[in-house]
Scaffold this active site. Sequence first.
Site, PDB file in Angstrom:
ATOM      1  N   ARG A 147      33.636  46.809  34.542  1.00 26.77           N
ATOM      2  CA  ARG A 147      33.281  45.430  34.172  1.00 26.77           C
ATOM      3  C   ARG A 147      34.078  44.949  32.956  1.00 26.77           C
ATOM      4  O   ARG A 147      34.402  43.772  32.850  1.00 26.77           O
ATOM      5  CB  ARG A 147      31.767  45.279  33.984  1.00 26.77           C
ATOM      6  N   THR A 159      32.555  36.592  34.003  1.00 27.35           N
ATOM      7  CA  THR A 159      32.348  35.954  35.316  1.00 27.35           C
ATOM      8  C   THR A 159      33.169  34.670  35.456  1.00 27.35           C
ATOM      9  O   THR A 159      33.716  34.389  36.518  1.00 27.35           O
ATOM     10  CB  THR A 159      30.848  35.588  35.489  1.00 27.35           C
ATOM     11  N   ARG A 204      40.293  39.049  35.425  1.00 23.25           N
ATOM     12  CA  ARG A 204      39.962  37.629  35.630  1.00 23.25           C
ATOM     13  C   ARG A 204      40.705  36.729  34.633  1.00 23.25           C
ATOM     14  O   ARG A 204      41.141  35.637  34.974  1.00 23.25           O
ATOM     15  CB  ARG A 204      38.448  37.430  35.531  1.00 23.25           C
ATOM     16  N   HIS A 245      34.493  41.605  42.542  1.00 22.27           N
ATOM     17  CA  HIS A 245      33.083  41.882  42.296  1.00 22.27           C
ATOM     18  C   HIS A 245      32.989  43.305  41.788  1.00 22.27           C
ATOM     19  O   HIS A 245      33.682  44.185  42.299  1.00 22.27           O
ATOM     20  CB  HIS A 245      32.256  41.758  43.584  1.00 22.27           C
TER      21      HIS A 245
HETATM   22  P1  ADP Z   1      29.548  38.789  38.226  1.00 20.73           P
HETATM   23  O1  ADP Z   1      30.373  38.733  39.487  1.00 20.73           O
HETATM   24  O2  ADP Z   1      30.419  38.655  37.005  1.00 20.73           O
HETATM   25  O3  ADP Z   1      28.631  39.987  38.169  1.00 20.73           O
HETATM   26  P2  ADP Z   1      27.225  37.091  38.929  1.00 20.73           P
HETATM   27  O4  ADP Z   1      26.556  38.291  39.510  1.00 20.73           O
HETATM   28  O5  ADP Z   1      26.471  36.269  37.939  1.00 20.73           O
HETATM   29  O6  ADP Z   1      28.622  37.492  38.218  1.00 20.73           O
HETATM   30  O7  ADP Z   1      27.674  36.125  40.119  1.00 20.73           O
HETATM   31  C1  ADP Z   1      28.173  36.610  41.314  1.00 20.73           C
HETATM   32  C2  ADP Z   1      29.333  35.768  41.778  1.00 20.73           C
HETATM   33  O8  ADP Z   1      28.886  34.466  42.119  1.00 20.73           O
HETATM   34  C3  ADP Z   1      30.394  35.528  40.739  1.00 20.73           C
HETATM   35  O9  ADP Z   1      31.348  36.574  40.691  1.00 20.73           O
HETATM   36  C4  ADP Z   1      31.014  34.217  41.181  1.00 20.73           C
HETATM   37  O10 ADP Z   1      31.994  34.390  42.181  1.00 20.73           O
HETATM   38  C5  ADP Z   1      29.830  33.484  41.783  1.00 20.73           C
HETATM   39  N1  ADP Z   1      29.182  32.569  40.829  1.00 20.73           N
HETATM   40  C6  ADP Z   1      28.384  32.922  39.793  1.00 20.73           C
HETATM   41  N2  ADP Z   1      27.948  31.839  39.136  1.00 20.73           N
HETATM   42  C7  ADP Z   1      28.475  30.777  39.766  1.00 20.73           C
HETATM   43  C8  ADP Z   1      28.425  29.363  39.574  1.00 20.73           C
HETATM   44  N3  ADP Z   1      27.746  28.813  38.585  1.00 20.73           N
HETATM   45  N4  ADP Z   1      29.106  28.568  40.426  1.00 20.73           N
HETATM   46  C9  ADP Z   1      29.806  29.110  41.429  1.00 20.73           C
HETATM   47  N5  ADP Z   1      29.915  30.419  41.658  1.00 20.73           N
HETATM   48  C10 ADP Z   1      29.260  31.237  40.846  1.00 20.73           C
END
Ligand code: ADP
Length: 182
Positions: free
Chosen positions: A119, A125, A136, A159
Amino acid sequence: MEKTLVLLKPDAVQRGLVGEIISRFEKAGLKMLAAKMVTPSENLANKHYPTERREFIEGMGQKSLETYAEAGLDAKAELGTDDPHEMGLKIQGWMVNFITSGPVMAIVLEGQDAIKKVRELVGHTVPAKAYPGTIRGDYSNDTPTLANKEKRPIMNLVHASGDKTEAEFEINLWFAPDELRA
Ligand code: ADP
């Protein structure tokens, strides 16, 4: 030793960044235990992004609403809702559409503190907020407001499992036991 699941999402595959991204993990000392290319079914995508995990859906909706407020935008006017759960469900739908839209590279990585390490290498994110040097931060500059305007998820290439429970669940969701024996 810890294991974690990484997905190189359709944007990473389409942009030809698979080798570059895997190489960053390998250079950091993480070992690839399993890897395969799949175009996920809707069923698999919905299990990966579970609507029944209310804290995940609401958390995502909440974070998204905050980015609207930060940008001085009215979420209700833009998207028809300012309810975190409804907002989260909307985003989940976009994520399922996107991740089923083309091939994804699924990888199991192993190493010391692998979940946290991956991570850190992946970065924030929201790519616009991700530090240079992270995957990223170096390869995307997307924002939630831009993404949501186009009714799609944030294009952030990767992811990575969030914690041990998630890693175990996701590894077994994406890989069959005989694919994990290498
Ligand atoms: P991460 O992938 O960093 O663990 P999250 O689990 O919060 O983040 O979100 C999963 C995925 O959903 C993100 O990688 C992103 O592609 C998408 N995502 C998250 N928040 C949003 C948002 N506000 N609008 C659009 N896509 C989002």
